[in-house]
Design a protein around this motif. Sequence first.
Motif, short mmCIF file in Angstrom:
data_model
loop_
_atom_site.label_atom_id
_atom_site.label_comp_id
_atom_site.label_asym_id
_atom_site.label_seq_id
_atom_site.Cartn_x
_atom_site.Cartn_y
_atom_site.Cartn_z
N GLN A 28 98.44 20.46 41.62
CA GLN A 28 99.44 19.80 42.47
C GLN A 28 99.72 20.67 43.70
N ARG A 29 99.75 20.03 44.88
CA ARG A 29 100.06 20.80 46.10
C ARG A 29 101.48 21.34 46.02
N ILE A 30 101.63 22.59 46.42
CA ILE A 30 102.87 23.31 46.15
C ILE A 30 104.08 22.63 46.81
N GLU A 31 103.88 22.04 48.02
CA GLU A 31 105.04 21.49 48.72
C GLU A 31 105.57 20.21 48.07
N THR A 32 104.82 19.68 47.08
CA THR A 32 105.30 18.47 46.41
C THR A 32 106.05 18.80 45.11
N LEU A 33 106.19 20.08 44.80
CA LEU A 33 106.94 20.46 43.60
C LEU A 33 108.44 20.54 43.92
N SER A 34 109.28 20.42 42.88
CA SER A 34 110.72 20.65 43.06
C SER A 34 110.96 22.14 43.30
N ARG A 35 112.17 22.48 43.78
CA ARG A 35 112.46 23.89 44.06
C ARG A 35 112.40 24.73 42.79
N GLY A 36 112.92 24.17 41.71
CA GLY A 36 112.87 24.91 40.44
C GLY A 36 111.44 25.15 39.99
N GLN A 37 110.59 24.13 40.17
CA GLN A 37 109.16 24.29 39.81
C GLN A 37 108.50 25.34 40.71
N ALA A 77 119.20 32.14 43.58
CA ALA A 77 120.28 31.84 44.53
C ALA A 77 120.12 30.47 45.20
N SER A 78 118.88 30.01 45.36
CA SER A 78 118.71 28.73 46.07
C SER A 78 118.37 27.60 45.10
N LEU A 79 118.67 27.82 43.80
CA LEU A 79 118.34 26.81 42.79
C LEU A 79 119.62 26.23 42.19
N ASP A 80 119.54 25.00 41.66
CA ASP A 80 120.68 24.47 40.91
C ASP A 80 120.80 25.22 39.59
#
Length: 230
Positions: free
Chosen positions: A146-155, A179-182
Amino acid sequence: MNVAAMSDPAHALTLRDVEVRFPGLERPALSAPALDLGSGEQVALTGPSGSGKTTFLNIVTGLERPGSGAVLWSGVDLARLSEGKRDHWRARHVGLVMQDFHLFPGLSALDNVLLPQRLFHFRLPPGAAGEAARLLNRVGIARHDQRIETLSRGQMQRVAVARALAAHPRIIVADEPTASLDDASGAAVSDLLLELAHEAAATLIVATHDPRLVARLGRTLRLESGLVKE
Ligand code: ADP
Ligand code: MG
């Protein structure tokens, strides 16, 4: 020095009389008169924004050189090495996880995990691709292409954790990795960092404001206006 450090001194850190100054900042950005971390210790680095956390991590990973003092990893003084030698040392010994991931868009999850080794070695070491796939599975990323920019931030941060571990570093350093994750994603990333660092018997240093993460690390260092305090 703790028991782990005595049994395996290979990844113990000693700072002596370290001082970092930046133009325009009156006080030192970092001042560490004497600090020892044992091999395999898991350490939280806390302190308000601007207190010197990133500067500390840059010094102990050799990304920057202090104005004065010694930065010794098992006798190797990074403060005395050239930039090229520090880069080489870091590639061999350190896995890095940054707040904003530092992943490369356009590449797959797997290729992101392998990129540092591709850059460091003329060709990938045997087994590197298999180990990268194993780590992606371990951090819960099933689609390796999977291309990295299509993953969620947590992924994305879990891919960054897999990348940090891929070359079997004995030192893992993370700069505000949650810090930048839910909350849920941050907790998952914290679990993985701690578990994988423990399995690898790696020394772990994490700059973080996350109280749940701090509570799970064996030791806390506090930075106050650049001064390292226990
Ligand atoms: P933290 O990571 O705890 O937020 P930093 O280590 O990034 O803190 O910064 C510590 C201090 O050094 C801050 O006052 C910051 O503005 C200053 N600083 C960091 N890098 C530079 C630089 N390259 N030039 C000048 N000042 C800097
Ligand atoms: Mg910082």
